[in-house]
Motif scaffolding. Sequence first.
Motif, PDB file in Angstrom:
ATOM      1  N   LEU A 436       0.834  -1.198   0.000  1.00 36.50           N
ATOM      2  CA  LEU A 436       0.000   0.000   0.000  1.00 36.50           C
ATOM      3  C   LEU A 436       0.877   1.260   0.000  1.00 36.50           C
ATOM      4  N   ALA A 437       1.990   1.186   0.769  1.00 32.99           N
ATOM      5  CA  ALA A 437       2.883   2.346   0.843  1.00 32.99           C
ATOM      6  C   ALA A 437       3.552   2.623  -0.500  1.00 32.99           C
ATOM      7  N   ALA A 438       3.826   1.551  -1.249  1.00 37.01           N
ATOM      8  CA  ALA A 438       4.532   1.715  -2.523  1.00 37.01           C
ATOM      9  C   ALA A 438       3.602   2.171  -3.649  1.00 37.01           C
ATOM     10  N   ASN A 439       2.258   2.085  -3.440  1.00 37.67           N
ATOM     11  CA  ASN A 439       1.321   2.408  -4.516  1.00 37.67           C
ATOM     12  C   ASN A 439       0.249   3.406  -4.074  1.00 37.67           C
ATOM     13  N   PRO A 440       0.660   4.585  -3.582  1.00 35.95           N
ATOM     14  CA  PRO A 440      -0.337   5.522  -3.060  1.00 35.95           C
ATOM     15  C   PRO A 440      -1.348   5.941  -4.132  1.00 35.95           C
ATOM     16  N   ASP A 441      -0.905   6.086  -5.410  1.00 34.25           N
ATOM     17  CA  ASP A 441      -1.825   6.511  -6.465  1.00 34.25           C
ATOM     18  C   ASP A 441      -2.928   5.473  -6.674  1.00 34.25           C
ATOM     19  N   LYS A 442      -2.558   4.182  -6.634  1.00 36.49           N
ATOM     20  CA  LYS A 442      -3.546   3.123  -6.856  1.00 36.49           C
ATOM     21  C   LYS A 442      -4.517   3.035  -5.681  1.00 36.49           C
TER      22      LYS A 442
END
Lengths: 483, 95
Positions: A436-442
Motif C-alpha cells: 500500500l505504501a509503494a502504490n499511493p496513487d492506486k
Amino acid sequence: MSYAIEGRTGPWEIVVGLEVHAQAITKSKLFSGAPTAFGAEPNSQVSFVDAAFPGMLPVLNQEAVAQAVRTGLGLNAQINLVSRFDRKNYFYADLPSGYQISQYEHPIVGAGQIEIQLADGTTRQIGVTRLHLEQDAGKSLHDQHPTKSYIDLNRAGVPLMEIVSEPDIRSPEEAGAYVRKLRSILRYLGTCDGNMEEGSLRADVNVSVRKHGEPYRTRCEIKNVNSVRFVMLAIEAEAKRQIEVWEGGGTVEQETRLFDPNRGETRSMRSKEDAHDYRYFPDPDLLPVVLDEAWVAELKAALPELPDAKQARFIGDFGLSPYDAAVLVAERATADYYEAAAAGRDPKQAANWVTGDLFALLNRTGRTIEDSPVSAAALGALLGLIADNTISGKIAKQVFDIMAETGEGPAAIVEARGLRQVTDTSAIDAAVDAVLAANPDKVADYKAGKDKMFGFFVGQVMKAMAGKGNPGLVNAALKARIG
Amino acid sequence: MSLDPATVRRIARLARIRVEEAQLVPLGHELSGILNWIEQLNEVNIDGVEPLTGAANMALRLRPDVVSDGGDVEGVLANAPDRAGSFYAVPKVVE
C-alpha cells in the motif's frame, strides 16, 4: 433433437444394430488346450483340434462359459441354463474344419440392455438381443506373396462372445457411446480386455436408412470395424451411400461391405447370392450346455461394482456432477485411483485434480493411470496439505509438478523448498503495508471507486510473499486497511 | 419333397462338390428319396417330448482352463500341401 441426414428428398433416419465380437479372457482356447496369448510365432498356439485334424474332438472350456455368464449378468440379461452349440458352415482358408462352432438357436445369454449416455446429458437404453459363444477363425495374410495367401491358425479356436444389439441405435454418436459403454462393462467384469488394436474387440455394423415413421428398409452389414471412431465414420458413410441409392431411384441390396478408413467409404465385400446360407445344424460332437443355477448365483455374487452403480454412488455419496462421475468411472483403474486419492479428502476437489491436473500430466507424459508418475496416495497427501492450510491451492499446483518430475512426496517438497503457506498475520500485515505504501496513487484510485484495484493489491502482496501468503488472510488484511 | 436341378446345383456348390450337368437330375431323385424317407419321422407325434440329445443320459463335460497343448508347429504343418516358414501357404484368396 434426433439425428437425421438431409437428402434431396428430405431428412432420413438411420437405423443401426451392432454385433460386437469380444474375446473372452481365458488362458486356453474354447475347445482345446492351446494358449490364447497374442503375438506368438505363427501356428505355435495350435492344437490338432484347432487345425481340424480328422478325429479330433472339442472339449468345452469351463472358464469361457463362466466369462459368458458373467458378461450376461453384467448386461442384466437372461442367462439360459440350457444352450447348445451349432455348426455354421462356410469355406474359407483360415477355417480349417469348414465350419465355425457357434450358437445359433439356443444362445447361452438372452435379452439384456445397456444404458448409454450422450453428450447432451441424456441417456438411452439400447436393447441387447443375445450373447453367444463361438470360435474365432485363423488369420490370413494376403500381402506377403504375389500368388499365395499365408495362414496363421493361432487365433483359430480362441473364444469369442458375440454380443448382438437390437436395431435401437439412431446416430453415429449413439453407436460410439454403445461400444464405449460395452467395452467399459467388459473391462470392469474382467471378461474381455477390450483391446481394439489387437482385435480382441471388433464390431460388425448393420446399417439401414428410412424416412421417419416407415418400417425398416434393407440393411447392409459392415464387417470387422476395429475402432470406435471407425464405427461412427462407417455408419455415416454407409447411410449416405444408401440415401443416394434410394434417392437415385435404386434399391439397396442386402450385402456385406467393408469400411475403408483411408477413403472414408464402404465397398462391397462379396455379392454371392448364397453368402448367408450357413446351413446351421447342431454340432454332433457336443452335448447341450447345462448350467447349474447355484453356480450362476455364485458367479453373480462375485461380480464387481459396475460403471453405472459406481457412477450413481459417486454422484450420491460424493456430490460429483454426472459428467465428472461418468469421466471417472469409464475406466476401472481411473475410478480406483480417484477413490484412493479422495479417501478422507474433499471428494469434489479430488475429482477436479484427477480430471484436471492428473489427466493433463498423463497426456503430457504419455503415461497411463496404471503407471502414473504421481500415485493416488501421493495426490491424496497433497490434498491433505491443502485441507490443513499447509499450502494454498496455487502452491499445490507447483508442488504437483515437482512431484511428477522428481517422484518426491508432497510434504518433503514443501519442507525442502520452503513452500509452507504463511499464516503468520504479522508477516502478512507487513507485506500489505509495504504494498500500500509503494502504490499511493492506486490506493487513491481504489478509494475513488475503482473496485477492480483490489485484485491488483492481492496480486502484489502474494508476489511479495512468493505466493506463500494464505489467500484468505491476505484478503482479510487488505479489507481491514482499505475497506 | 422333390429337388429340382437348380437346388441340387446350389447344394453342391455350397458343399464345394463338383457335379456334372448330366448328374443333376438323377442326383435330385436320389436326394429326394433320402429326404422323403427321413420325412416319415414327421408322422410321429412328439408333442411334449423333450429333445433327445444322445443315447446315454450324459451332461457335457467341461475342462478346466489350463494350457496343455500348442508349441508344435511342425506337427500342425506336417500335412500342409504348401508352407512358407511357419505359415500355411494356400492359393491367393482374393477379396
